[in-house]
Design a protein around this motif. Sequence first.
Motif, PDB file in Angstrom:
ATOM      1  N   MET A   1      10.580 -14.056  -2.402  1.00  0.00           N
ATOM      2  CA  MET A   1      10.667 -12.876  -2.985  1.00  0.00           C
ATOM      3  C   MET A   1      10.277 -11.787  -2.179  1.00  0.00           C
ATOM      4  SD  MET A   1       8.819 -11.823  -6.585  1.00  0.00           S
ATOM      5  CE  MET A   1       7.210 -12.325  -6.023  1.00  0.00           C
ATOM      6  N   ARG A   2      11.092 -10.613  -2.387  1.00  0.00           N
ATOM      7  CA  ARG A   2      10.740  -9.395  -1.495  1.00  0.00           C
ATOM      8  C   ARG A   2       9.901  -8.430  -2.202  1.00  0.00           C
ATOM      9  NH1 ARG A   2      15.423  -5.477   1.026  1.00  0.00           N
ATOM     10  NH2 ARG A   2      14.311  -4.677   2.800  1.00  0.00           N
ATOM     11  N   ILE A   3       8.880  -8.103  -1.486  1.00  0.00           N
ATOM     12  CA  ILE A   3       7.872  -6.896  -1.901  1.00  0.00           C
ATOM     13  C   ILE A   3       7.795  -5.914  -1.081  1.00  0.00           C
ATOM     14  CG2 ILE A   3       5.466  -6.629  -2.268  1.00  0.00           C
ATOM     15  CD1 ILE A   3       5.139  -9.559  -2.873  1.00  0.00           C
ATOM     16  N   LEU A   4       7.926  -4.755  -1.688  1.00  0.00           N
ATOM     17  CA  LEU A   4       7.769  -3.527  -0.860  1.00  0.00           C
ATOM     18  C   LEU A   4       6.075  -3.137  -1.336  1.00  0.00           C
ATOM     19  CD1 LEU A   4       8.417  -0.884   0.350  1.00  0.00           C
ATOM     20  CD2 LEU A   4       9.151  -0.037  -1.716  1.00  0.00           C
ATOM     21  N   LEU A   5       5.331  -2.907  -0.053  1.00  0.00           N
ATOM     22  CA  LEU A   5       3.969  -2.583  -0.182  1.00  0.00           C
ATOM     23  C   LEU A   5       3.976  -0.959   0.275  1.00  0.00           C
ATOM     24  CD1 LEU A   5       0.880  -3.080  -0.091  1.00  0.00           C
ATOM     25  CD2 LEU A   5       0.916  -4.033   2.266  1.00  0.00           C
ATOM     26  N   VAL A   6       3.519  -0.306  -0.625  1.00  0.00           N
ATOM     27  CA  VAL A   6       3.396   1.179  -0.046  1.00  0.00           C
ATOM     28  C   VAL A   6       1.746   1.366  -0.196  1.00  0.00           C
ATOM     29  CG1 VAL A   6       4.085   3.523  -0.742  1.00  0.00           C
ATOM     30  CG2 VAL A   6       5.367   1.633  -1.457  1.00  0.00           C
ATOM     31  N   GLU A   7       1.124   1.505   1.094  1.00  0.00           N
ATOM     32  CA  GLU A   7      -0.266   1.475   1.359  1.00  0.00           C
ATOM     33  C   GLU A   7      -0.584   2.490   2.468  1.00  0.00           C
ATOM     34  OE1 GLU A   7      -4.036   1.977   1.278  1.00  0.00           O
ATOM     35  OE2 GLU A   7      -3.249   0.899  -0.428  1.00  0.00           O
ATOM     36  N   ASP A   8      -1.211   3.486   2.489  1.00  0.00           N
ATOM     37  CA  ASP A   8      -1.407   4.220   3.734  1.00  0.00           C
ATOM     38  C   ASP A   8      -2.682   4.002   4.351  1.00  0.00           C
ATOM     39  OD1 ASP A   8      -3.085   5.309   1.770  1.00  0.00           O
ATOM     40  OD2 ASP A   8      -3.176   7.282   2.534  1.00  0.00           O
ATOM     41  N   ASP A   9      -3.524   3.112   3.896  1.00  0.00           N
ATOM     42  CA  ASP A   9      -4.517   2.714   4.678  1.00  0.00           C
ATOM     43  C   ASP A   9      -4.117   1.597   5.642  1.00  0.00           C
ATOM     44  OD1 ASP A   9      -6.865   0.948   5.404  1.00  0.00           O
ATOM     45  OD2 ASP A   9      -7.940   2.070   4.093  1.00  0.00           O
ATOM     46  N   PRO A  10      -4.142   1.840   7.048  1.00  0.00           N
ATOM     47  CA  PRO A  10      -3.570   0.894   7.946  1.00  0.00           C
ATOM     48  C   PRO A  10      -4.399  -0.286   8.111  1.00  0.00           C
ATOM     49  CG  PRO A  10      -4.739   2.552   9.106  1.00  0.00           C
ATOM     50  CD  PRO A  10      -4.674   3.028   7.639  1.00  0.00           C
ATOM     51  N   GLN A  11      -5.676  -0.450   7.892  1.00  0.00           N
ATOM     52  CA  GLN A  11      -6.288  -1.755   7.817  1.00  0.00           C
ATOM     53  C   GLN A  11      -6.119  -2.512   6.592  1.00  0.00           C
ATOM     54  OE1 GLN A  11     -10.603  -1.588   8.493  1.00  0.00           O
ATOM     55  NE2 GLN A  11     -11.040  -3.539   8.329  1.00  0.00           N
ATOM     56  N   ALA A  26       8.081 -12.267   1.162  1.00  0.00           N
ATOM     57  CA  ALA A  26       8.891 -11.409   2.318  1.00  0.00           C
ATOM     58  C   ALA A  26       8.258  -9.839   1.967  1.00  0.00           C
ATOM     59  CB  ALA A  26      10.111 -11.404   2.380  1.00  0.00           C
ATOM     60  N   VAL A  27       7.511  -9.466   2.721  1.00  0.00           N
ATOM     61  CA  VAL A  27       6.861  -7.966   2.448  1.00  0.00           C
ATOM     62  C   VAL A  27       7.445  -7.004   3.664  1.00  0.00           C
ATOM     63  CG1 VAL A  27       4.646  -7.174   2.599  1.00  0.00           C
ATOM     64  CG2 VAL A  27       4.812  -9.488   1.976  1.00  0.00           C
ATOM     65  N   ASP A  28       7.685  -5.819   2.962  1.00  0.00           N
ATOM     66  CA  ASP A  28       8.061  -4.623   3.863  1.00  0.00           C
ATOM     67  C   ASP A  28       6.964  -3.680   3.494  1.00  0.00           C
ATOM     68  OD1 ASP A  28      10.418  -5.542   5.010  1.00  0.00           O
ATOM     69  OD2 ASP A  28      11.359  -5.156   3.119  1.00  0.00           O
ATOM     70  N   TRP A  29       6.369  -3.058   4.435  1.00  0.00           N
ATOM     71  CA  TRP A  29       5.335  -2.143   4.184  1.00  0.00           C
ATOM     72  C   TRP A  29       5.636  -0.789   4.642  1.00  0.00           C
ATOM     73  CZ3 TRP A  29       0.393  -2.298   8.125  1.00  0.00           C
ATOM     74  CH2 TRP A  29      -0.433  -1.152   7.851  1.00  0.00           C
ATOM     75  N   LEU A  30       5.467   0.419   3.719  1.00  0.00           N
ATOM     76  CA  LEU A  30       5.680   1.488   4.119  1.00  0.00           C
ATOM     77  C   LEU A  30       4.180   2.593   3.823  1.00  0.00           C
ATOM     78  CD1 LEU A  30       8.925   2.337   2.669  1.00  0.00           C
ATOM     79  CD2 LEU A  30       8.618   2.286   5.002  1.00  0.00           C
ATOM     80  N   ARG A  31       3.991   3.607   4.619  1.00  0.00           N
ATOM     81  CA  ARG A  31       2.798   4.182   4.343  1.00  0.00           C
ATOM     82  C   ARG A  31       2.983   5.621   3.668  1.00  0.00           C
ATOM     83  NH1 ARG A  31      -0.508   2.588  10.055  1.00  0.00           N
ATOM     84  NH2 ARG A  31       0.541   0.712  10.418  1.00  0.00           N
ATOM     85  N   ASP A  32       3.684   5.925   3.321  1.00  0.00           N
ATOM     86  CA  ASP A  32       3.994   7.487   2.626  1.00  0.00           C
ATOM     87  C   ASP A  32       4.903   7.221   1.414  1.00  0.00           C
ATOM     88  OD1 ASP A  32       6.612   8.849   3.257  1.00  0.00           O
ATOM     89  OD2 ASP A  32       5.980   8.199   5.164  1.00  0.00           O
ATOM     90  N   GLY A  33       4.886   8.173   0.442  1.00  0.00           N
ATOM     91  CA  GLY A  33       5.508   7.980  -0.757  1.00  0.00           C
ATOM     92  C   GLY A  33       6.857   8.382  -0.393  1.00  0.00           C
ATOM     93  N   HIS A  34       7.051   9.420   0.330  1.00  0.00           N
ATOM     94  CA  HIS A  34       8.597   9.664   0.477  1.00  0.00           C
ATOM     95  C   HIS A  34       9.290   8.591   0.937  1.00  0.00           C
ATOM     96  CE1 HIS A  34      11.989  12.558   1.261  1.00  0.00           C
ATOM     97  NE2 HIS A  34      12.060  11.908   2.485  1.00  0.00           N
TER      98      HIS A  34
END
Length: 218
Positions: A1-11, A26-34
């Motif tokens: 399963m592929r998850i989009l993680l949207v979190e701006d705290d790097p740690q 399976a995880v893809d990480w983005l740090r901003d809403g746009h």
Amino acid sequence: MRILLVEDDPQLGDGLCVGLRQAGFAVDWLRDGHAADQALQSESFDFVVLDLGLPRLAGMEVLRNARRRDQAMPILILTARDATGDKVAGLDAGADDYLVKPIDLDELTARIRALTRRSAGRAAPVLTHGDVVVDPAAHRVTLAGEPVELSGREFSLLQLLIENAGRVLSRSQLEQSLYGWHDEPDSNALEVHIHHLRKKLGSELIRTLRGVGYTIPK
């Protein structure tokens, strides 16, 4: 399963990526809403873990935009905002769950599994197909009661095919669910996983429809 993680705290984001990948996602990480909003418009995800306090575009707007586009994947809000009003607003805007930081990774993964079951219209915590039983929580597979050792990717592929038993899934659909942006699979990786599953669980379990995709018949 592929998850989009949207979190701006790097740690926190890094820790969640590691933990969720170890749990088999399976995880893809983005740090901003746009960036998250753009990714949701152009790619397919099975689940979204969404912070609210994001730069460039608020998490609530990312949520509302996804629901306006009739995107039905489960979305779990993960935020430090613990006021009842924030929880009500998030759930009424279309979130499927609301979890307040700090969080326990085991609880997060359990909620992901539960929401995924509900979105698929499935109540039982285990998947059964003939003599094959898949337990996502324990990450265990048995064949006629005997344990079968699978790699993480083999397990994810088997779970995906059984969850969609009776449907033909294309190579593209399978690869989008199995691999994130950080993965660089070999061109024949999917076929290798299919071959290993057939060898371990029986040659008739997974059928190939040439030029179309793969299926586990109901």
